[in-house]
Design a protein around this motif. Structure first.
Motif, PDB file in Angstrom:
ATOM      1  N   ASP A  90       0.748  -1.418  -0.129  1.00 25.53           N
ATOM      2  CA  ASP A  90      -0.140   0.061   0.005  1.00 25.53           C
ATOM      3  C   ASP A  90       0.924   1.228   0.018  1.00 25.53           C
ATOM      4  O   ASP A  90       1.574   1.434   0.997  1.00 25.53           O
ATOM      5  CB  ASP A  90      -0.917  -0.033   1.310  1.00 25.53           C
ATOM      6  CG  ASP A  90      -1.904   1.254   1.141  1.00 25.53           C
ATOM      7  OD1 ASP A  90      -1.732   2.046   0.434  1.00 25.53           O
ATOM      8  OD2 ASP A  90      -2.791   1.173   2.332  1.00 25.53           O
ATOM      9  N   VAL A  91       0.961   2.018  -1.037  1.00 28.06           N
ATOM     10  CA  VAL A  91       1.720   3.237  -1.232  1.00 28.06           C
ATOM     11  C   VAL A  91       0.589   4.405  -1.077  1.00 28.06           C
ATOM     12  O   VAL A  91       1.252   5.441  -1.805  1.00 28.06           O
ATOM     13  CB  VAL A  91       2.473   3.124  -2.413  1.00 28.06           C
ATOM     14  CG1 VAL A  91       3.613   2.214  -2.376  1.00 28.06           C
ATOM     15  CG2 VAL A  91       1.740   2.934  -3.630  1.00 28.06           C
ATOM     16  N   SER A  92      -0.470   4.295  -0.883  1.00 26.64           N
ATOM     17  CA  SER A  92      -1.508   5.375  -0.903  1.00 26.64           C
ATOM     18  C   SER A  92      -1.022   6.511   0.004  1.00 26.64           C
ATOM     19  O   SER A  92      -1.554   7.456  -0.393  1.00 26.64           O
ATOM     20  CB  SER A  92      -2.960   4.615  -0.298  1.00 26.64           C
ATOM     21  OG  SER A  92      -2.781   4.247   0.907  1.00 26.64           O
ATOM     22  N   GLY A  93      -0.468   6.310   0.988  1.00 29.64           N
ATOM     23  CA  GLY A  93       0.048   7.354   2.195  1.00 29.64           C
ATOM     24  C   GLY A  93       1.280   8.037   1.342  1.00 29.64           C
ATOM     25  O   GLY A  93       1.929   9.076   2.078  1.00 29.64           O
ATOM     26  N   ALA A 103       9.104   3.249  -0.484  1.00 30.37           N
ATOM     27  CA  ALA A 103       8.441   2.319   0.087  1.00 30.37           C
ATOM     28  C   ALA A 103       8.617   0.997  -0.660  1.00 30.37           C
ATOM     29  O   ALA A 103       8.644  -0.391   0.010  1.00 30.37           O
ATOM     30  CB  ALA A 103       6.981   2.667   0.359  1.00 30.37           C
ATOM     31  N   SER A 104       8.544   1.035  -1.971  1.00 22.16           N
ATOM     32  CA  SER A 104       8.724  -0.187  -2.785  1.00 22.16           C
ATOM     33  C   SER A 104      10.214  -0.857  -2.365  1.00 22.16           C
ATOM     34  O   SER A 104      10.269  -2.286  -2.474  1.00 22.16           O
ATOM     35  CB  SER A 104       8.721   0.245  -4.306  1.00 22.16           C
ATOM     36  OG  SER A 104       7.554   1.018  -4.365  1.00 22.16           O
ATOM     37  N   GLY A 105      11.279  -0.071  -2.233  1.00 24.17           N
ATOM     38  CA  GLY A 105      12.691  -0.688  -2.043  1.00 24.17           C
ATOM     39  C   GLY A 105      12.830  -1.270  -0.709  1.00 24.17           C
ATOM     40  O   GLY A 105      13.181  -2.351  -0.574  1.00 24.17           O
ATOM     41  N   GLU A 106      11.932  -0.907   0.387  1.00 27.41           N
ATOM     42  CA  GLU A 106      11.825  -1.637   1.646  1.00 27.41           C
ATOM     43  C   GLU A 106      11.253  -2.687   1.460  1.00 27.41           C
ATOM     44  O   GLU A 106      11.588  -3.891   2.100  1.00 27.41           O
ATOM     45  CB  GLU A 106      11.213  -0.393   2.781  1.00 27.41           C
ATOM     46  CG  GLU A 106      12.090   0.692   3.117  1.00 27.41           C
ATOM     47  CD  GLU A 106      11.341   1.513   3.852  1.00 27.41           C
ATOM     48  OE1 GLU A 106      10.113   1.550   4.256  1.00 27.41           O
ATOM     49  OE2 GLU A 106      11.913   2.773   4.167  1.00 27.41           O
ATOM     50  N   ALA A 138      16.430   2.675  -9.233  1.00 25.78           N
ATOM     51  CA  ALA A 138      17.572   3.260  -8.164  1.00 25.78           C
ATOM     52  C   ALA A 138      17.141   2.311  -7.008  1.00 25.78           C
ATOM     53  O   ALA A 138      18.363   2.052  -6.422  1.00 25.78           O
ATOM     54  CB  ALA A 138      17.512   4.682  -7.863  1.00 25.78           C
ATOM     55  N   VAL A 139      16.031   1.988  -6.691  1.00 29.87           N
ATOM     56  CA  VAL A 139      15.964   1.105  -5.215  1.00 29.87           C
ATOM     57  C   VAL A 139      15.564  -0.285  -5.661  1.00 29.87           C
ATOM     58  O   VAL A 139      16.039  -1.165  -4.703  1.00 29.87           O
ATOM     59  CB  VAL A 139      14.764   1.867  -4.698  1.00 29.87           C
ATOM     60  CG1 VAL A 139      15.131   3.353  -4.058  1.00 29.87           C
ATOM     61  CG2 VAL A 139      13.496   1.873  -5.274  1.00 29.87           C
TER      62      VAL A 139
END
Length: 508
Positions: A90-93, A103-106, A138-139
């Protein structure tokens, strides 16, 4: 989605009737009298003043003054997408493209090697930076990444993701509209067995919030998928399975007609409407509008949004579908798209639906009732999109999400979530229609709020009362929606849900 603490029991819903039950001391509808309600063979068979029902066979359940309502429907769902979203990043925030990439990299660091990362919920309409494949590269350079926007109209991929969907030459990695849909179709997918299990879990969660039926607009062969799904195991909802243009001719050749039951246990599956698109979305700036988007050059391609179909093409498709018994459901968000959709309905002279109807010219509002066109609205979009609308539809938001104006003009409103664009929770939908806010800010255009009673009717296929002879698709709530405060309405505790006389959630 709200947490429900009552125990859940899943009931197999088949052609066999559920045992009879008498619901005692329950308020009959919002604000209704305290009553006893008899249910037999999947129907409401008798209603008595509380305490006056005769002793009868079957279960007797004292509901202690709770409220009995018609079962709730979500009139616009993408069920596989919603079921999958419950398992995605969830990247809505995220407040920027860079934050979404980080967040995608994490998350990628926690996945097995090579597994694709799929996320959802980005809303770039207010971001200070632009999504680009290099930010994701990059991530996450070593696995495919695909992030789907909150409105399902755009997808952001890294280089590995673009290669996976045969778009390795794309300059930015941000795919919109048909390119986005094509990319999602090419993604590695879970097995049908896994997907069906996820969908059934999502259906059980919906039943726990009082849902008894959905209209599924998933981008798929919904007739085939739901027939398989319901043959394989019980599903605690009624489903109207929409048909997309790619499957129109096959549906016509089979003689399918909107509303016709399909061969599924318990008669829970029926043919839904015929879905087609006229434009894109607000956040993606592809909703087709009369005025150009801020920062664009009027007259340049895309400056006013995207026209998915010409008026002539739309008329042809409406005529083909409606003349074969399929009710059209036309996606239209921008004011120019809604005008074109209404013009097409007026030309063909068929009944149908417009899905979303988000931005309307004042002269178009009375036409919905005049033409007999239902408006499928998603009230949570109004509160989620308020900031994006204030920027990209500046000066026009007084006629955006104009629910009260549509009601006053006699239009028929049906409420839904557009899940996964918003959660499949009818109480969130109802509260958004009633309050026009989702946080501590004042209501956004409060003149467009609608009464609780109308929001309930719009979430119940127009049912305002529970009558003898009705199907026993019912929901029992702990609070009366008519007198509930905004927080209680939004988080409404659902005690039990019944489908065709059988419990699909509760009672505890």
């Amino acid at each position: 989605m709200s947490t429900v603490t009552t125990a859940m029991t899943t009931t197999t819903t088949t052609a066999a009737p559920a045992p009879p039950v008498t619901l005692r001391r329950v308020h009959l509808g919002a604000g209704g009298p305290l009553s006893d309600v008899r249910i037999e063979n999947g129907l409401v068979t008798a209603v008595f003043p509380a305490g006056d029902s005769p002793r009868a066979d079957g279960q007797s359940l004292d509901l202690d003054g709770r409220t009995l309502l018609p079962g709730l429907w979500d009139s616009h769902v993408h069920m596989v997408q919603w079921a999958g979203t419950r398992r995605r990043l969830d990247v809505s925030g995220a407040g920027s493209a860079r934050a979404a990439a980080e967040a995608s990299g994490e998350r990628a660091a926690t996945l097995p090697p090579g597994e694709a990362l799929i996320g959802y919920g980005f809303r770039d309409g207010l971001w200070p930076d632009a999504p680009h494949k290099h930010l994701l590269d990059a991530v996450v350079p070593d696995r495919p990444v695909l992030l789907i926007s909150t409105d399902l109209h755009s997808a952001w991929l890294n280089s590995a993701g673009l290669a996976l969907v045969d778009r390795g030459d794309h300059p930015t990695g941000l795919l919109r509209e048909q390119e986005c849909i094509d990319a999602m179709v090419k993604l590695p997918s879970a097995s049908a067995e896994s997907t069906d299990e996820w969908v059934r879990d999502a259906c059980a969660a919906a039943a726990a919030r009082g849902i008894t039926g959905i209209v599924d607009f998933e981008y798929a062969d919904n007739i085939a998928d739901w027939t398989r799904r319901m043959d394989g195991a019980s599903v605690p909802l009624r489903v109207a399975a929409a048909i997309w243009p790619a499957h129109l001719e096959a549906a016509i050749s089979r003689g399918l007609r909107t509303g016709r039951p399909l061969d599924a246990p318990g008669g829970l599956l029926e043919v839904g409407p015929f879905k087609l698109l006229t434009d894109g979305s607000l956040n993606t700036r592809t909703a087709l509008c009369h005025e150009a988007y801020p920062g664009s050059v009027p007259g340049e391609p895309g400056s006013h949004g995207l026209e998915e179909l010409t008026l002539e093409e739309l008329v042809s498709l409406l005529r083909r579908a409606s003349s074969n018994g399929l009710v059209p459901a036309v996606h239209a968000i921008g004011d120019r798209a809604n005008e074109m959709a209404l013009d097409a309905f007026e030309t063909v002279r068929c009944h149908g639906r417009i899905e979303h109807g988000q931005l309307l010219a004042p002269k178009e509002i009375p036409r919905f009732a005049e033409l007999g066109v239902t408006v499928g609205i998603q009230p949570t979009h109004a509160v989620d999109d308020r900031d994006v609308a204030d920027r990209h539809w500046a000066g026009r938001t007084h006629r955006a999400y104009a629910f009260a104006d549509l009601l006053a003009a006699g239009a028929l409103l049906e409420l839904g979530s557009d899940a996964p664009v918003a959660p499949l929770d009818p109480w969130l939908t109802i509260a958004s229609a009633v309050t026009r806010t989702a946080d501590e800010r004042p209501a956004w255009h409060p003149e467009q709020r609608i009464p609780v009673s109308d929001a309930l009717a719009g979430s119940s296929q127009g049912r305002r009362l529970i009558r003898v002879g009705d199907r026993a698709d019912l929901v029992v709530t702990e609070a009366d929606p008519l007198i509930a405060d905004a927080r209680t309405l939004r988080d409404m505790p659902v005690y039990a849900t019944m489908l065709a006389g059988a419990w699909t959630h509760g009672p505890s």
